[in-house]
Design a protein around this motif. Structure first.
Motif, mmCIF file in Angstrom:
data_model
loop_
_atom_site.group_PDB
_atom_site.id
_atom_site.type_symbol
_atom_site.label_atom_id
_atom_site.label_comp_id
_atom_site.label_asym_id
_atom_site.label_seq_id
_atom_site.Cartn_x
_atom_site.Cartn_y
_atom_site.Cartn_z
ATOM 1 N N THR A 267 10.729 -5.424 8.060
ATOM 2 C CA THR A 267 9.941 -6.227 7.131
ATOM 3 C C THR A 267 8.880 -7.022 7.881
ATOM 4 O OG1 THR A 267 11.625 -7.907 7.226
ATOM 5 C CG2 THR A 267 11.669 -6.462 5.329
ATOM 6 N N GLY B 217 3.824 -2.531 -0.099
ATOM 7 C CA GLY B 217 3.804 -2.995 -1.484
ATOM 8 C C GLY B 217 4.340 -4.380 -1.747
ATOM 9 N N ILE B 218 5.610 -4.618 -1.418
ATOM 10 C CA ILE B 218 6.202 -5.887 -1.817
ATOM 11 C C ILE B 218 5.602 -7.080 -1.088
ATOM 12 C CG2 ILE B 218 8.421 -5.118 -2.700
ATOM 13 C CD1 ILE B 218 9.478 -5.593 0.180
ATOM 14 N N TYR C 208 1.223 2.109 0.385
ATOM 15 C CA TYR C 208 1.638 1.158 -0.644
ATOM 16 C C TYR C 208 3.143 0.975 -0.629
ATOM 17 C CZ TYR C 208 2.435 -1.007 -5.126
ATOM 18 O OH TYR C 208 2.845 -1.864 -6.106
ATOM 19 N N GLN C 209 3.848 2.101 -0.462
ATOM 20 C CA GLN C 209 5.308 2.027 -0.376
ATOM 21 C C GLN C 209 5.740 1.110 0.765
ATOM 22 O OE1 GLN C 209 7.910 3.320 -2.147
ATOM 23 N NE2 GLN C 209 6.359 3.742 -3.684
ATOM 24 N N ALA C 210 5.006 1.223 1.900
ATOM 25 C CA ALA C 210 5.397 0.460 3.078
ATOM 26 C C ALA C 210 5.058 -1.021 2.924
ATOM 27 C CB ALA C 210 4.728 1.039 4.318
ATOM 28 N N LYS D 26 -2.143 1.632 -4.530
ATOM 29 C CA LYS D 26 -1.163 2.343 -5.337
ATOM 30 C C LYS D 26 -1.715 3.704 -5.742
ATOM 31 C CE LYS D 26 2.097 0.703 -8.799
ATOM 32 N NZ LYS D 26 2.263 -0.368 -9.783
ATOM 33 N N PRO E 183 -0.520 6.090 -1.591
ATOM 34 C CA PRO E 183 0.829 5.721 -2.019
ATOM 35 C C PRO E 183 1.810 5.493 -0.859
ATOM 36 C CG PRO E 183 0.233 7.932 -2.784
ATOM 37 C CD PRO E 183 -0.972 7.359 -2.136
ATOM 38 N N ALA E 184 1.622 6.210 0.238
ATOM 39 C CA ALA E 184 2.564 6.052 1.349
ATOM 40 C C ALA E 184 2.460 4.644 1.934
ATOM 41 C CB ALA E 184 2.275 7.095 2.432
ATOM 42 N N GLY F 130 6.011 -4.721 8.573
ATOM 43 C CA GLY F 130 5.275 -4.469 7.329
ATOM 44 C C GLY F 130 4.380 -5.639 6.961
ATOM 45 N N GLU G 210 -3.927 -4.127 -4.076
ATOM 46 C CA GLU G 210 -2.654 -3.593 -4.532
ATOM 47 C C GLU G 210 -2.864 -2.398 -5.465
ATOM 48 O OE1 GLU G 210 -0.260 -6.656 -6.176
ATOM 49 O OE2 GLU G 210 1.433 -5.288 -6.440
#
Lengths: 203, 190
Positions: free
Chosen positions: B36, B103-104, B99-101, B92, B96-97, B39, B88
């Motif tokens: 985290t 995103g949050i 964003y997955q990593a 997306k 997408p890859a 990221g 964001e």
């Protein structure tokens, strides 16, 4: 009395930044002296009360989806007011607080109270909540400021404490002292709580 | 040569987390695990650079010519909030890859005072465009470096026996203090 409880929780169960670990940046940055700590605390309290009141008044109008953006605009407006007032009437203080005055906008305590309390409660509770949390925050800043000023410069409100033979710990005026000082205060509070709980269980 | 000094200064000597006290909430919040922290570090490098560039342009081209400098705080926070939202959505759809990593962590960045802080410092120091970009990239790298180092230390806490009142935030702050002490040692080089 609910109103008393909403006020006093700012000093007890939700004392920021010890019980509510939010808004650490100003706590660490401006507490080199007691005076700076109190100045920052008052500025934050003002913004917190005003934003809580306005958010609470607007809570039925603001659409839930864009609420965070609305809260940020409300908070930013009051921060601009504080910035201008400080520049006009407390110029030396505004110089020593520097970029941390505009950074009150991103102090998570204020946004946190707007989201968690003001958006759900009536105006008078929101105002009292802002006052309590704000004064608790100011108290914490003043305590940490006092510890750092006394150890780091040997003074309290600018007056010498130990006399001229005292060699100040320069470390406490710098960044490491801020982290270690806050960590130690947090440790002492946790230890005190634990001691009190144990005493209560034995009684 | 000046740029090299600026880079070293921003990463090590005036490290934004440990020396300038900006961005401490994510520093303590997301540093419990290495992945985290990495990221968050990447997300901050990206956002901070773009945010400083846009706020700098807004300041020079809109706020100064129209005498609106007093609106700086509101303008900057709105730019950053809108930018984060836009990034964001954009990520997306197109990446997408990534964003997955990340995103949050993206929404959290709006209230990261390091992003607004660096934007304000760039304007206050009156940097030109090149210096501004270099300074914000270097500051963001300094942020990521400190965050990842701290996460590495914090992972060790799980196997250490820490007295109960010191656990979690208290020991975290004291460790950050010791790291900051180590970074203070760099102040001799610039």
């Amino acid at each position: 009395m609910r109103i008393v409880r909403e006020f006093s929780k700012g000093f007890t169960t939700q004392l920021p930044p010890f019980r509510l670990v939010l808004g650490l940046c100003p706590v660490l940055a401006v507490t080199t002296t007691v005076e700076n700590g109190i100045g920052m605390g008052l500025a934050t309290t003002f913004v917190l009360i005003c934003s809580n009141v306005l958010v609470s008044l607007l809570r039925k109008i603001i659409p839930p989806k864009v609420r965070i953006a609305c809260f940020v605009v409300v908070i930013a407006s009051f921060v601009v007011i504080v910035e201008m007032v400080m520049k006009a009437f407390f110029f030396p203080l505004s110089q020593s607080l520097g970029i941390f005055i505009p950074l009150i906008v991103v102090n998570c305590i204020i946004l946190g109270r707007a989201e968690a309390f003001a958006a759900k409660n009536a105006v008078h509770y929101a105002a009292v909540d802002g006052l309590g949390i704000g004064l608790g925050f100011m108290l914490s800043l003043a305590v940490l400021g006092a510890v750092r000023e006394i150890l780091g410069a040997g003074t309290f409100f600018g007056a010498s404490v130990f006399g001229s033979s005292f060699e100040p710990f320069a470390l406490f005026a710098k960044a490491p002292g801020a982290f270690i000082g806050l960590g130690t205060l947090l440790f002492l509070m946790n230890a005190f709580d634990r001691f009190r709980n144990r005493a209560r269980q034995n009684a | 040569m000046d740029l090299i000094i600026l880079v070293i200064g921003a990463i090590l000597v005036k490290n934004i987390l440990l020396m300038q006290y900006l961005g401490n909430c994510p520093f303590l919040g997301v540093s419990k695990r290495m992945e985290t922290a990495v990221g968050m570090g990447m997300a901050v490098i990206f956002t901070m650079t773009v945010a400083s560039a846009i706020t700098w342009a807004v300041y020079k081209n809109i706020l100064v010519p129209y005498n609106l400098v007093y609106m700086q705080t509101i303008a900057f926070i709105l730019v950053i909030a809108a930018l984060v939202q836009f990034v964001e959505i954009f990520m997306k759809k197109t990446l997408p890859a990534l964003y997955q990593a990340l995103g949050i962590f993206l929404p959290l960045i709006t209230t990261n005072c390091a992003v607004l802080g660096v934007a304000l410092i760039c304007v206050r120091e009156d940097y030109d465009f090149v210096n501004m970009v270099v300074y914000s990239v270097a500051s963001a790298v300094g942020f990521a470096l400190a965050l990842v180092l701290f996460a590495g230390l914090r992972e060790r806490f799980r196997i250490a026996r820490i007295p109960q009142p010191l656990q979690d935030t208290a020991i975290g702050l004291i460790t950050a203090g010791l790291m900051s002490l180590a970074f203070l040692g760099f102040s001799g080089i610039a």
